[in-house]
Enzyme design. Structure first.
Site, PDB file in Angstrom:
ATOM      1  N   ASN A   7      47.247  42.700  51.309  1.00  0.00           N
ATOM      2  CA  ASN A   7      47.406  42.757  49.807  1.00  0.00           C
ATOM      3  C   ASN A   7      48.442  44.117  49.521  1.00  0.00           C
ATOM      4  O   ASN A   7      47.685  45.113  49.582  1.00  0.00           O
ATOM      5  CB  ASN A   7      46.132  42.802  49.245  1.00  0.00           C
ATOM      6  CG  ASN A   7      46.012  43.001  47.438  1.00  0.00           C
ATOM      7  OD1 ASN A   7      47.169  43.203  46.881  1.00  0.00           O
ATOM      8  ND2 ASN A   7      44.892  42.958  46.858  1.00  0.00           N
ATOM      9  N   ARG A  91      48.525  38.290  49.558  1.00  0.00           N
ATOM     10  CA  ARG A  91      48.219  37.955  48.165  1.00  0.00           C
ATOM     11  C   ARG A  91      49.391  38.131  47.311  1.00  0.00           C
ATOM     12  O   ARG A  91      50.184  39.203  47.681  1.00  0.00           O
ATOM     13  CB  ARG A  91      47.184  39.160  47.681  1.00  0.00           C
ATOM     14  CG  ARG A  91      47.100  38.973  46.228  1.00  0.00           C
ATOM     15  CD  ARG A  91      46.222  40.149  45.679  1.00  0.00           C
ATOM     16  NE  ARG A  91      46.023  40.138  44.136  1.00  0.00           N
ATOM     17  CZ  ARG A  91      46.236  41.058  43.405  1.00  0.00           C
ATOM     18  NH1 ARG A  91      46.552  42.319  43.852  1.00  0.00           N
ATOM     19  NH2 ARG A  91      45.949  40.859  41.984  1.00  0.00           N
ATOM     20  N   HIS A 180      43.583  36.765  38.395  1.00  0.00           N
ATOM     21  CA  HIS A 180      42.348  36.767  39.353  1.00  0.00           C
ATOM     22  C   HIS A 180      42.186  35.464  39.611  1.00  0.00           C
ATOM     23  O   HIS A 180      41.028  34.887  39.810  1.00  0.00           O
ATOM     24  CB  HIS A 180      41.128  37.126  38.369  1.00  0.00           C
ATOM     25  CG  HIS A 180      41.221  38.531  37.973  1.00  0.00           C
ATOM     26  ND1 HIS A 180      40.754  39.027  36.687  1.00  0.00           N
ATOM     27  CD2 HIS A 180      41.415  39.492  38.632  1.00  0.00           C
ATOM     28  CE1 HIS A 180      40.680  40.192  36.788  1.00  0.00           C
ATOM     29  NE2 HIS A 180      41.205  40.793  38.021  1.00  0.00           N
ATOM     30  N   LEU A 209      34.178  40.532  36.077  1.00  0.00           N
ATOM     31  CA  LEU A 209      34.249  41.864  35.380  1.00  0.00           C
ATOM     32  C   LEU A 209      34.297  42.853  36.325  1.00  0.00           C
ATOM     33  O   LEU A 209      33.285  43.324  37.047  1.00  0.00           O
ATOM     34  CB  LEU A 209      32.607  41.919  34.687  1.00  0.00           C
ATOM     35  CG  LEU A 209      32.459  40.768  33.676  1.00  0.00           C
ATOM     36  CD1 LEU A 209      31.175  40.797  33.122  1.00  0.00           C
ATOM     37  CD2 LEU A 209      33.424  40.428  32.569  1.00  0.00           C
ATOM     38  N   ARG A 241      42.712  49.100  30.259  1.00  0.00           N
ATOM     39  CA  ARG A 241      43.482  48.412  29.408  1.00  0.00           C
ATOM     40  C   ARG A 241      42.881  47.985  28.147  1.00  0.00           C
ATOM     41  O   ARG A 241      41.819  47.627  28.136  1.00  0.00           O
ATOM     42  CB  ARG A 241      43.856  46.944  30.332  1.00  0.00           C
ATOM     43  CG  ARG A 241      44.484  47.245  31.626  1.00  0.00           C
ATOM     44  CD  ARG A 241      44.906  45.904  32.173  1.00  0.00           C
ATOM     45  NE  ARG A 241      45.259  46.148  33.437  1.00  0.00           N
ATOM     46  CZ  ARG A 241      44.892  45.397  34.511  1.00  0.00           C
ATOM     47  NH1 ARG A 241      44.042  44.232  34.202  1.00  0.00           N
ATOM     48  NH2 ARG A 241      45.160  45.691  35.889  1.00  0.00           N
ATOM     49  N   GLU A 334      28.814  41.875  39.347  1.00  0.00           N
ATOM     50  CA  GLU A 334      27.921  41.705  40.419  1.00  0.00           C
ATOM     51  C   GLU A 334      26.892  42.903  40.562  1.00  0.00           C
ATOM     52  O   GLU A 334      25.476  42.604  41.093  1.00  0.00           O
ATOM     53  CB  GLU A 334      28.622  41.835  41.954  1.00  0.00           C
ATOM     54  CG  GLU A 334      29.577  40.608  42.145  1.00  0.00           C
ATOM     55  CD  GLU A 334      30.290  40.925  43.177  1.00  0.00           C
ATOM     56  OE1 GLU A 334      30.098  41.775  44.001  1.00  0.00           O
ATOM     57  OE2 GLU A 334      31.729  40.395  43.066  1.00  0.00           O
ATOM     58  N   GLU A 384      38.141  37.443  47.628  1.00  0.00           N
ATOM     59  CA  GLU A 384      39.380  36.963  47.367  1.00  0.00           C
ATOM     60  C   GLU A 384      40.114  37.119  48.846  1.00  0.00           C
ATOM     61  O   GLU A 384      40.978  35.985  49.119  1.00  0.00           O
ATOM     62  CB  GLU A 384      40.159  37.916  46.478  1.00  0.00           C
ATOM     63  CG  GLU A 384      39.936  37.686  45.127  1.00  0.00           C
ATOM     64  CD  GLU A 384      40.162  38.698  43.983  1.00  0.00           C
ATOM     65  OE1 GLU A 384      39.648  39.889  44.170  1.00  0.00           O
ATOM     66  OE2 GLU A 384      41.151  38.812  43.458  1.00  0.00           O
TER      67      GLU A 384
END
Ligand code: ADP
Length: 398
Positions: A7, A91, A180, A209, A241, A334, A384
């Site tokens: 990534n 990715r 995502h 989240l 953001r 989580e 991911e």
């Protein structure tokens, strides 16, 4: 089969080597500050402590070389040589409308990813550098691109078109893409397995989240709407953001602060959200502590965040015409029982009933709703990297 997952960010690189025979992580790590002073690699071989090595990395080439050196190193390496890497999964942030699924990389694919660069000017070029360096250092090893946007290509036009002059879409590719996607796909599939139900039968709302946050409405395994848009700036209030705002604010705020449009966009990306509201706190743990201590800015920021999440869940329950399961994932989803509880307090009308004791427990995949809740609420840790490795394995074995 060993798969290296890469990534590549503009100045960082995360990696994992996964043995797909048992899906175990052999080693993982992170290269930081690529291209500036003080660059270092943090490398963790399975079952051992983290090792941090300071080393100059003027470009991603040195970073990837260093990753491969660590993986094959005498003392802390996990493979004897590079021939033990069977494939590389990358990715890639933006696949535009060109990629609705992961794909084996060839010259045509590279060209098509390049065409998407203008849609993600900070991310795609870095992803392409990772691809190019890996193909040079590991010639002949198959490489796969896994796109953040691909999962959302099933959204209908009514969800992805904006109310703008149509040429914004037809000529300039302005539409909702959503991000995502790899996480939303992993989680929505995994929750069906976890609940022992066919994914085709489920109406699921996934709440990813983290520092960046997005919500996705998944109908029978397909994304039908998502809160991020043309860029990851849209949707929920996030760590730094702004999320959705009235677009007329841009010109007004630029005038007041004497900023260019580009500078206002930077404010919206880097100085807004929870950090903007609190004067710098973007980490949910700090905000929770501030909330408990009665800090009004933290209270407001947390209330806004949870209100936003609940609003999107309500919207997506309408879009899906009902909801079977709501899933919380990523750093906040989580770990924060506080956020999950506050969000679910809004959802009584849907028949959501949280079990306070289950919500307070920690662990992996779990149900946190009460037995008589009409909607099953779960926590499913996202992964991911594993999704990228699974796609890579599937494509190279075809
Ligand atoms: P990203 O990948 O977008 O950077 P993550 O999914 O790693 O973000 O989530 C990071 C965020 O998760 C942190 O900023 C923090 O707010 C939150 N987080 C991590 N651990 C906890 C915890 N124990 N309690 C509450 N929030 C947590």
């Amino acid at each position: 089969m060993n798969i290296l997952v890469i990534n590549c960010g503009s100045s960082s690189l995360k990696f994992q080597l996964i043995d797909m025979d048992n899906e175990s992580v052999q080693a993982k790590g992170l290269c930081e500050r690529i291209g500036s002073d003080g660059s270092r690699i943090v490398y963790t071989p399975a079952g051992k402590d983290k090792i941090a090595i300071e080393s100059p990395m003027p470009t991603h080439t040195e970073a990837i070389k260093l990753v491969l050196d660590c993986l094959t190193g005498k003392e802390n390496g996990v493979i004897s040589d590079l021939s033990a890497i069977d494939a590389v999964g990358h990715r890639v942030v933006h696949g535009g409308e060109k990629f609705a699924a992961s794909t084996i990389i060839n010259d045509d694919v590279v060209k098509t990813i390049e065409e998407c660069n203008e849609l993600a000017p900070l991310h795609n070029p870095a992803n392409l550098i990772g691809i190019s360096v890996c193909s040079k250092l590991m010639p002949g090893v198959p490489q796969v691109a896994v796109f953040d946007t691909a999962f959302h290509q099933t959204m209908p036009a009514k969800a992805y078109l904006y109310g703008l002059p149509l040429k914004a879409y037809t000529d300039y590719k302005v539409r909702r893409y959503g991000f995502h996607g790899t996480s939303h796909r992993f989680v929505s599939k995994h929750v069906a397995e976890f609940l022992g139900k066919p994914v085709e039968s489920l109406k699921t709302i996934v709440c990813h989240l983290g520092n960046g946050a997005s919500i996705c409405a998944v109908d029978g395994g397909k994304s039908v709407d998502t809160s991020m848009g043309f860029t990851p700036l849209a949707g929920l209030v996030m760590g730094t953001r702004s999320g959705d705002i009235d677009p007329a604010i841009l010109e007004y705020y630029a005038g007041k602060e004497n900023l260019t449009l580009a500078e206002v966009t930077t404010v919206l990306n880097k100085e807004s959200g929870l950090a903007g509201l609190t004067g710098g706190k973007s980490d949910c743990r700090d905000l929770e502590a501030g909330y408990e201590a009665g800090d009004q800015k933290c209270i407001d920021a947390m209330e806004i965040f949870c209100y936003d999440v609940a609003k999107y869940i309500g919207a997506y329950a309408a879009v899906l015409n009902g909801v079977d399961d709501i899933v919380f994932t990523a750093g906040i989803g989580e770990n924060s029982a506080f956020v999950r509880n506050k969000v679910c307090e809004y959802l009584g009308y849907l028949g959501v009933k949280l079990d306070a004791a289950k919500n307070a427990e920690r662990g992996d995949d779990r149900i946190i709703s009460a037995d008589d809740s009409k909607v099953t609420v779960c926590v499913i840790p996202t992964n991911e990297e594993l999704m990228i490795a699974r796609d890579t394995k599937e494509l190279v074995e075809k």
